[in-house]
Design an enzyme around this catalytic site. Structure first.
Site, PDB file in Angstrom:
ATOM      1  N   CYS A  12      27.958 -54.274  19.643  1.00  0.00           N
ATOM      2  CA  CYS A  12      28.926 -53.635  18.743  1.00  0.00           C
ATOM      3  C   CYS A  12      29.436 -52.337  19.367  1.00  0.00           C
ATOM      4  O   CYS A  12      30.099 -52.364  20.398  1.00  0.00           O
ATOM      5  CB  CYS A  12      28.269 -53.415  17.378  1.00  0.00           C
ATOM      6  SG  CYS A  12      29.379 -52.793  16.094  1.00  0.00           S
ATOM      7  N   ASP A  52      34.040 -62.843  12.617  1.00  0.00           N
ATOM      8  CA  ASP A  52      33.990 -61.460  13.089  1.00  0.00           C
ATOM      9  C   ASP A  52      35.354 -60.823  12.866  1.00  0.00           C
ATOM     10  O   ASP A  52      36.322 -61.141  13.557  1.00  0.00           O
ATOM     11  CB  ASP A  52      33.608 -61.418  14.568  1.00  0.00           C
ATOM     12  CG  ASP A  52      33.207 -60.028  15.029  1.00  0.00           C
ATOM     13  OD1 ASP A  52      33.723 -59.049  14.456  1.00  0.00           O
ATOM     14  OD2 ASP A  52      32.390 -59.925  15.956  1.00  0.00           O
ATOM     15  N   HIS A  84      29.454 -61.052  12.802  1.00  0.00           N
ATOM     16  CA  HIS A  84      29.285 -59.853  13.616  1.00  0.00           C
ATOM     17  C   HIS A  84      27.893 -59.250  13.393  1.00  0.00           C
ATOM     18  O   HIS A  84      27.452 -59.086  12.268  1.00  0.00           O
ATOM     19  CB  HIS A  84      30.358 -58.834  13.226  1.00  0.00           C
ATOM     20  CG  HIS A  84      30.329 -57.589  14.035  1.00  0.00           C
ATOM     21  ND1 HIS A  84      31.050 -57.442  15.201  1.00  0.00           N
ATOM     22  CD2 HIS A  84      29.668 -56.422  13.861  1.00  0.00           C
ATOM     23  CE1 HIS A  84      30.838 -56.240  15.693  1.00  0.00           C
ATOM     24  NE2 HIS A  84      29.999 -55.602  14.904  1.00  0.00           N
TER      25      HIS A  84
END
Length: 240
Positions: free
Chosen positions: A128, A174, A207
């Site tokens: 991330c 995501d 995600h």
């Protein structure tokens, strides 16, 4: 980066978790594990929740067991993002500056400290927020390979600039780096014949799935472990 997915499933941080230990490396508190005699290293750059996340340290221990010296620096300086604590994610990001200006610069002395231990090859994986740091490192001769997992902030121009083998592991669901963007990354990597790279989109995951999964959820853990294995295979191939 400001979407809810970025902060979903926050970990319960634990400064004592993991089989390694914390030491100062290049000016940063760093969780380390692995043989000090290894010539190969992997640098892990955390997401916004930082280096005390149990799943992240568990992954570091797994990489160490595969023969690498592993370093997980505290690029957040003891200030990970805390949901619902009165500071928005946007404010947290402002407090930490851009990754290019801060964490990327701080990664350089960490890498030098790793090399001073006799390490001859280094791979970097970013999760991330941390993927931007890893892709910045991949633009120069700091590392030998990079893995970007459910990445944030990374642009097509970033991927165009990578100079080392780069793997992108993304999620079907995501909002931050959607499959359409990952397909653009794939096109760029395919066109870069001088640099090996690939994009893999994992189905039915969201995600953050590689480090913010519920360990009690066998399906979620299995998906995370598949990504971990892909990462290990990439490093085994190019960090040598």
């Amino acid at each position: 980066m400001s979407g809810p997915q970025c902060c979903a499933n926050p970990p319960t941080l634990n400064p004592t978790t993991g089989g390694g230990h914390v030491e100062n490396l290049g000016g940063l508190n760093t969780y380390v594990n692995g043989s000090p005699h290894s010539k190969l290293a992997v640098l892990l750059v955390s997401d916004v929740y930082g280096y005390e996340a149990p799943n992240l340290r568990k992954l570091a221990d797994k990489i160490a067991a595969a023969g690498f010296y592993v370093a997980v620096p505290d690029f957040l300086h003891g200030d990970p993002y805390v949901p619902n604590a009165g500071r928005t994610l946007q404010d947290w990001i402002k407090d930490h500056g851009t990754v290019e200006d801060k964490a990327f610069e701080e990664a350089k002395p960490v890498i030098q400290a790793i090399k001073s231990k006799g390490i001859t090859a280094i791979g970097a994986a970013g999760f991330c927020w941390g993927a931007k740091v890893a892709v910045q490192l991949a633009k120069r001769e700091f590392i030998q390979a990079a893995v970007l997992l459910h990445l944030s902030f990374v642009t097509v121009d970033d991927i165009k600039a990578v100079e080392v083998p780069t793997a992108v592991l993304g999620a079907e669901f995501d909002q931050i780096s959607p499959p359409a963007l990952l397909k653009q990354f794939e096109e760029v990597l395919i066109a870069k014949s001088e640099v090996d790279g690939y994009v893999k989109i994992f189905p039915k995951v969201s995600h953050g799935w590689t480090v913010r999964y519920n360990v009690e959820d066998k399906s979620a853990a299995k998906c995370a472990e598949e990504a971990h294995q892909n990462m290990l295979e990439w490093f085994a191939k190019y960090v040598n």
